[in-house]
Design an enzyme around this catalytic site. Structure first.
Site, mmCIF file in Angstrom:
data_model
loop_
_atom_site.group_PDB
_atom_site.id
_atom_site.type_symbol
_atom_site.label_atom_id
_atom_site.label_comp_id
_atom_site.label_asym_id
_atom_site.label_seq_id
_atom_site.Cartn_x
_atom_site.Cartn_y
_atom_site.Cartn_z
ATOM 1 N N ALA A 66 33.819 38.109 45.387
ATOM 2 C CA ALA A 66 32.374 37.997 45.221
ATOM 3 C C ALA A 66 32.061 38.235 43.752
ATOM 4 C CB ALA A 66 31.689 39.060 46.076
ATOM 5 N N GLY A 106 36.454 38.360 48.364
ATOM 6 C CA GLY A 106 35.761 37.226 48.960
ATOM 7 C C GLY A 106 36.540 35.924 48.799
ATOM 8 N N GLU A 109 38.907 35.890 51.490
ATOM 9 C CA GLU A 109 38.136 35.739 52.738
ATOM 10 C C GLU A 109 37.718 34.286 52.967
ATOM 11 O OE1 GLU A 109 35.594 39.129 51.479
ATOM 12 O OE2 GLU A 109 35.814 39.784 53.560
ATOM 13 N N GLU A 129 38.685 45.403 47.587
ATOM 14 C CA GLU A 129 37.331 45.971 47.614
ATOM 15 C C GLU A 129 37.327 47.493 47.595
ATOM 16 O OE1 GLU A 129 38.281 43.290 49.180
ATOM 17 O OE2 GLU A 129 36.654 41.826 49.331
HETATM 18 C C1 3H9 Z 1 34.130 41.200 47.088
HETATM 19 O O1 3H9 Z 1 34.757 40.188 47.029
HETATM 20 C C2 3H9 Z 1 33.241 41.563 48.224
HETATM 21 C C3 3H9 Z 1 33.408 40.683 49.411
HETATM 22 O O2 3H9 Z 1 34.395 41.174 50.276
HETATM 23 C C4 3H9 Z 1 32.144 40.661 50.244
HETATM 24 C C5 3H9 Z 1 31.113 39.705 49.834
HETATM 25 C C6 3H9 Z 1 29.961 39.638 50.783
HETATM 26 N N1 3H9 Z 1 32.834 39.271 39.602
HETATM 27 O O3 3H9 Z 1 39.745 41.659 34.574
HETATM 28 P P1 3H9 Z 1 39.605 40.630 33.516
HETATM 29 C C7 3H9 Z 1 35.085 39.190 34.980
HETATM 30 S S1 3H9 Z 1 34.184 42.341 45.832
HETATM 31 C C8 3H9 Z 1 32.283 39.182 38.388
HETATM 32 O O4 3H9 Z 1 39.457 41.102 32.110
HETATM 33 P P2 3H9 Z 1 42.268 39.703 34.038
HETATM 34 C C9 3H9 Z 1 35.401 40.448 34.203
HETATM 35 O O5 3H9 Z 1 34.296 41.323 34.167
HETATM 36 C C10 3H9 Z 1 35.240 41.606 44.626
HETATM 37 N N2 3H9 Z 1 33.007 39.186 37.246
HETATM 38 O O6 3H9 Z 1 40.771 39.542 33.562
HETATM 39 C C11 3H9 Z 1 35.735 39.875 32.844
HETATM 40 O O7 3H9 Z 1 34.525 39.579 32.194
HETATM 41 P P3 3H9 Z 1 34.424 39.684 30.610
HETATM 42 C C12 3H9 Z 1 36.669 41.647 44.991
HETATM 43 C C13 3H9 Z 1 34.329 39.308 37.334
HETATM 44 O O8 3H9 Z 1 42.886 38.396 33.826
HETATM 45 C C14 3H9 Z 1 36.430 38.568 33.185
HETATM 46 O O9 3H9 Z 1 36.032 38.254 34.511
HETATM 47 N N3 3H9 Z 1 37.462 41.173 43.888
HETATM 48 C C15 3H9 Z 1 34.953 39.423 38.579
HETATM 49 O O10 3H9 Z 1 42.884 40.917 33.420
HETATM 50 C C16 3H9 Z 1 37.919 38.651 33.129
HETATM 51 O O11 3H9 Z 1 38.350 39.745 33.933
HETATM 52 C C17 3H9 Z 1 37.908 41.990 42.931
HETATM 53 O O12 3H9 Z 1 37.714 43.175 42.980
HETATM 54 C C18 3H9 Z 1 34.158 39.378 39.742
HETATM 55 N N4 3H9 Z 1 34.705 39.449 40.967
HETATM 56 O O13 3H9 Z 1 42.190 39.979 35.593
HETATM 57 C C19 3H9 Z 1 38.688 41.347 41.822
HETATM 58 N N5 3H9 Z 1 36.282 39.529 38.382
HETATM 59 O O14 3H9 Z 1 35.415 38.708 30.058
HETATM 60 C C20 3H9 Z 1 38.132 41.776 40.495
HETATM 61 C C21 3H9 Z 1 36.467 39.483 37.059
HETATM 62 O O15 3H9 Z 1 33.008 39.393 30.316
HETATM 63 N N6 3H9 Z 1 38.776 41.160 39.359
HETATM 64 N N7 3H9 Z 1 35.292 39.346 36.419
HETATM 65 O O16 3H9 Z 1 34.798 41.112 30.282
HETATM 66 C C22 3H9 Z 1 40.014 41.476 38.964
HETATM 67 O O17 3H9 Z 1 40.719 42.262 39.559
HETATM 68 C C23 3H9 Z 1 40.497 40.852 37.678
HETATM 69 O O18 3H9 Z 1 39.377 40.442 36.958
HETATM 70 C C24 3H9 Z 1 41.435 39.639 37.858
HETATM 71 C C25 3H9 Z 1 41.713 39.000 36.467
HETATM 72 C C26 3H9 Z 1 42.759 40.113 38.466
HETATM 73 C C27 3H9 Z 1 40.812 38.594 38.722
#
Ligand code: 3H9
Length: 691
Positions: A66, A106, A109, A129
Site C-alpha cells: 500500500a 498489499g 495481497e 506490515e
Molecule cells: C500495506 O501494504 C498495507 C496493506 O496490507 C493493507 C492495505 C489496505 N509506500 O526503501 P527505499 C518509498 S503496508 C510509499 O529507500 P529500497 C520510500 O519512502 C506496506 N512509499 O528503497 C523511498 O522514498 P524516497 C507494506 C514507499 O530499494 C522510496 O520508495 N509494504 C513505499 O532500499 C525508495 O524506498 C512495505 O512495508 C510504500 N509502500 O527498498 C514495504 N515503499 O526515495 C515498504 C517505499 O522519497 N518498502 N517507498 O525516500 C520497503 O520495504 C522498501 O522500500 C523496498 C525497497 C524493499 C520496497
C-alpha cells in the site's frame, strides 16, 4: 499499447492482455495505481479478444505494498483495493502475476488474488506490515496461510521478513521461476495455462494446508512464547497471530472481517502511527541538504580497521559481510589472534543457527588480512580506526595514517564522543577525516552516526553515508560536539537517573520504569553492561562519587559479576542487591540529600525530558539536521521503543507545553539543568512541535 491512465498500460498480444504498472519508485498502491488496475483488469476481462491477463510492473519492483503515505491520512482517493481484488479473483479468464523485485504487503495481497504467480529468481515475497505496526489488511492474513500453511504464515506475518523465489516455489506461493524476460515468461506461462486448460485457482478456496492444524492451538502458543521477548510492548505481532488463528478456525469471509477489525484498530492506534513515521524518518536520514544525492562517491573496494577489540571486530564483520576485504591492524599478535577468534566464533554461531553456511564462514574469514603494521594500510580506500577512546592515542594514529595512506583514502575514527576536528587537525588532509560512530555490538546494532568535521569534504560524507547503507546500517549524519547526537542526550539522561537514586528510588525501580516504557534495559543495567568503571581512574578515585564507591568496592559491572546489581557467572540477569541500596543511601546521607518517594511518573519524566531538551539544543546548533534524525539515532542505537517513535516524536505526542511546565517545576531543585532550550520554549509557546 493503450494507456489506461498515467501509471498503467494495457497491451494485448496474441490473446494475452499484459497490464503494466509504472509508478516509481516502488509501484505502491496509490489511488492512481488502484484506478489503473481496476480499469485495466476490467477492460481486459470485457474484451472478447483477451483470453488471459498478465500483471507486471515496470521499474525496480513489483508492487511493494500500500502507499504508506496514504495510510491513516483519511479516506483514500481512487478505486477500492477490495473491488480490484475481487474482480481479479472472480475473473473467468486466468490472471497471472509476473513478479520481480519485492512483492510486499498489499503487493503480495494483490498477487494472491491472481490465479497463478510466476517470478524471476531474485524476487522476494513478504507481508512486512508488522514492521509498520500493522497487519496485512487486504486479505493477506487469510490467503497466505491457505497457501503456505499456518506455521510459515506466522513466521512471515509475525516477523515480517520476506522469502526468496526458491522458497516461494517450494511452498507453492509461485508456480514457476522465469529465466530471461519476465513479461515474455508471464505471457508464455499464461498460454500454457490456456493450452492445458488449467483451473482458475482461487486461493481463498484452499483448505488443504489449514485442515491439519485446526484444533492445534499449541502452534500459536509456541510462536508466541518463542518471540515474547522481542515482541514485548508491541501490539501488531499479537494481532497478526490472531489473524492466522482466524484463518485456521473461521470460514474465509469471517476471517476477512476479523482481519478488517484488527487492521483498523492498529491503523488508528498510536503504535502504527509511530512506526510509519519511523519508516520515513529512516529514509529521510539519508538525505543531506548540502550534499546532493548525485555527489560523486569514492569507490570503496578495500578497507582497513585499526583495533581488533569488540568494536574493531564488529566493524570488520560488517565490511566483510558485504564482500569488502579488510586489513585489520593490532599492536600485538595476541590481541590480533584474540580478536579474530571472536570474529570466527560469532560467524560459527550464526552458521550453527543456519543463517549462513560453513562455506560463508570461511569466505568471510578469508577476506580478513591480519596485520601488526599500520603500513599495510597504504592502499586501502577507507581506514576505520577503532582503538581505545583516548584522544592522544587517536591523534598519534591519525598523524601516522596521514603519512601512510594513499591520497584520496578516507580516514574515519570510531569515536563515541571525541572532537573529530582535533583528530583531523593531526593530518594534512582534514577534508578526508570523518567520524563513524558504531554502536556495540557493532555487527548487530543498526545505527552508525557519521560525524562530519568542520572541513570534511562532501564526497567523503556521501561515501560514508553510502557505505553505511551498503553494510546494511542506518547512517545518520551528526556534527561535532561532545557525544554527538546519541551520547550527548544519554549524558543528559544519566545526570538525572543518577540523581534520582540518590533521592530515594532504587536502581531497580528506575530501570523498571524505563523497561516498562519499552527500553530493552534501564540505565543501571546498561551501565553494568558497559562497565561501571568506564572513565573511572583507580589512581585518583577518592570515594567522592557513588561510582567511585562502587568501583572501589569491586563492583565494576557485569564483568565482575557485580555493579549496580549482582550477576551469577555467565548469566546477564540483574539481581538487586540490598548492600548497593545501603551504599546509595549512605552516600546520599553524606551529601545531605533529602530522601523521598519519587513517583514512577516523575522518574520517567526526569529521564526523558532532559533528552528532549538536549535534542532541542542539538537541533538549534545544527548538530542534527532534523528532529527525525535524532529519533532514528535513539531507536536504532539505544533501543528507544520504535512504537513510541523516538524522543522528539514522543515529545510532540506528550505535549511540548506540558514538558516545559514540568521543567519549570523540576527547576526548583536545579534551575540550571532544567532551563528549557530556547527552541523547546519557542515551539511550546507557539503550540508547535518538532518537525
Ligand atoms: C500495506 O501494504 C498495507 C496493506 O496490507 C493493507 C492495505 C489496505 N509506500 O526503501 P527505499 C518509498 S503496508 C510509499 O529507500 P529500497 C520510500 O519512502 C506496506 N512509499 O528503497 C523511498 O522514498 P524516497 C507494506 C514507499 O530499494 C522510496 O520508495 N509494504 C513505499 O532500499 C525508495 O524506498 C512495505 O512495508 C510504500 N509502500 O527498498 C514495504 N515503499 O526515495 C515498504 C517505499 O522519497 N518498502 N517507498 O525516500 C520497503 O520495504 C522498501 O522500500 C523496498 C525497497 C524493499 C520496497
Amino acid at each position: 499499447m493503450t494507456a489506461i491512465n498515467q501509471v498503467t498500460d494495457l497491451d494485448i498480444r496474441d490473446g494475452i492482455a499484459v497490464l503494466t504498472l509504472n509508478s516509481p519508485p516502488v509501484n505502491a498502491l496509490s489511488g492512481p495505481v488502484r484506478d489503473g488496475l481496476h480499469k485495466g483488469i476490467k477492460q481486459a476481462i470485457d474484451d472478447s479478444a483477451v483470453q488471459a491477463v498478465v500483471l507486471v510492473c515496470a521499474g525496480r519492483t513489483f508492487i511493494a505494498g500500500a502507499d504508506i503515505t496514504e495510510l491513516g491520512s483519511g479516506g483514500p482517493q481512487g478505486a477500492s483495493l477490495l473491488d480490484v481484488q475481487n474482480m481479479m479473483e472472480d475473473s473467468t479468464k486466468p490472471v497471472v502475476a509476473a513478479i520481480h523485485g519485492t512483492a510486499l504487503g498489499g503487493g503480495l495481497e494483490v498477487a494472491l488474488c491472481c490465479h497463478y504467480r510466476v517470478a524471476v529468481a531474485s524476487a522476494q515475497f513478504g507481508l512486512p506490515e508488522v514492521k509498520l505496526g500493522l497487519l496485512p489488511g487486504a486479505g493477506g492474513t487469510q490467503r497466505l496461510p491457505r497457501i503456505v500453511g499456518a506455521e510459515m504464515a506466522l513466521e512471515m506475518m509475525g516477523l515480517g521478513d520476506p522469502i526468496g523465489a526458491d522458497k516461494a516455489l517450494e511452498v507453492g506461493l509461485i508456480s514457476e521461476i522465469v529465466d530471461g524476460d519476465l513479461t515474455q515468461g508471464g505471457v508464455a506461462f499464461a498460454k500454457k495455462l490456456l493450452a492445458q486448460k488449467r483451473p482458475l485457482v482461487r486461493v481463498r478456496d484452499n483448505d488443504a494446508k489449514l485442515a491439519p492444524v485446526r484444533g492445534k492451538p499449541e502452534i500459536f502458543a509456541a510462536f508466541r512464547a518463542a518471540h515474547a521477548r522481542k515482541n514485548r510492548g508491541f501490539l501488531a505481532p499479537e494481532y497478526n497471530i490472531r489473524c492466522v488463528e482466524a484463518a485456521v478456525n473461521l470460514p474465509f469471509d469471517q476471517g476477512i472481517r476479523r482481519e478488517g477489525e484488527l487492521f483498523r484498530e492498529l491503523l488508528q492506534g498510536p503504535q502504527s502511527a509511530a512506526q510509519r513515521y519511523m519508516f520515513f524518518a529512516e529514509r529521510q536520514a539519508a538525505k543531506i541538504p548540502d550534499v546532493p544525492a548525485d555527489t560523486q562517491k569514492i569507490p570503496v573496494d578495500k578497507a582497513g580497521v585499526i583495533g581488533a577489540g569488540t568494536m574493531g571486530g564488529g566493524i570488520t564483520m560488517n565490511l566483510v559481510n558485504v564482500g569488502i576485504p579488510v586489513t585489520i591492524v593490532e599492536t600485538t599478535q595476541e590481541a590480533l589472534d584474540r580478536g579474530l577468534k571472536v570474529v570466527r566464533g560469532n560467524y560459527e554461531n550464526t552458521a550453527r543457527k543456519g543463517k549462513i553456511t560453513q562455506a560463508d564462514v570461511e569466505t568471510r574469514m578469508a577476506l580478513i588480512t591480519p596485520s601488526l603494521n599500520l603500513a599495510d594500510l597504504a592502499d586501502v580506500d577507507i581506514v576505520i580506526e577503532a582503538v581505545f577512546e583516548n584522544m592522544d592515542i587517536k591523534k598519534d594514529i591519525f598523524e601516522k595514517l596521514d603519512a601512510i595512506c594513499k591520497p584520496g583514502a578516507i580516514l574515519a575514527t570510531n569515536t563515541s564522543a571525541l572532537d573529530i576536528n582535533a583528530i583531523a587537525a593531526m593530518t594534512k588532509r582534514p577534508e578526508y577525516v570523518i567520524g563513524t560512530h558504531f554502536f556495540s555490538p557493532a555487527n548487530v546494532m543498526k545505527l552508525v552516526e557519521v560525524v562530519r568535521g568542520a572541513k570534511t569534504a562532501k564526497n567523503v560524507i556521501a561515501t560514508s553515508m553510502a557505505l553505511g547503507k551498503r553494510i546494511n546500517k542506518i547512517a545518520v549524519l551528526a556534527g561535532v560536539c561532545h557525544g554527538f547526537i546519541g551520547n550527548r542526550m544519554l549524558f543528559a539522561r544519566t545526570t538525572q537517573s543518577s540523581r534520582i537514586i540518590l533521592e530515594g528510588a532504587t536502581p531497580e525501580r528506575v530501570d523498571k520504569v524505563l523497561t516498562d516504557f519499552g527500553f530493552p534495559m534501564g540505565p543501571f543495567a546498561m551501565s553494568d553492561l558497559a562497565g561501571v568503571d568506564v572513565g573511572w581512574n583507580p589512581k585518583t578515585s577518592k570515594g567522592e562519587t557513588l561510582r567511585d564507591r562502587l568501583c572501589e568496592a569491586g563492583r565494576r559491572g557485569q564483568k565482575t559479576n557485580a555493579g549496580y546489581y549482582d550477576y551469577k557467572p555467565g548469566d546477564r540477569t540483574p539481581i538487586p542487591n540490598e548492600d548497593v541500596v545501603k551504599m546509595i543511601r549512605e552516600f546520599a546521607a553524606s551529601k545531605q540529600i533529602r530522601q523521598r518517594d519519587v513517583t514512577d511518573e516523575e522518574i520517567l519524566e526526569r529521564c526523558l525530558i532532559p533528552m528532549v531538551n538536549e535534542g532541542a539544543k542539538i537541533l538549534s546548533e545544527g548538530i542534527a539536521i532534523r528532529a527525525s534524525d535524532i529519533d532514528v539515532v535513539w531507536v536504532h542505537g539505544y533501543g528507544w521503543p520504535v512504537y513510541r517513535g523516538g524522543p522528539m516524536y514522543w515529545a510532540n505526542t506528550y505535549g511540548l507545553d506540558k514538558i516545559v511546565a514540568r521543567m519549570r517545576e523540576f527547576a526548583n531543585d536545579d534551575p540550571v539543568f532544567w532551563t528549557p532550550a530556547p527552541l523547546l520554549e519557542e515551539l511550546a509557546a507557539s503550540n508547535g512541535g518538532f518537525k
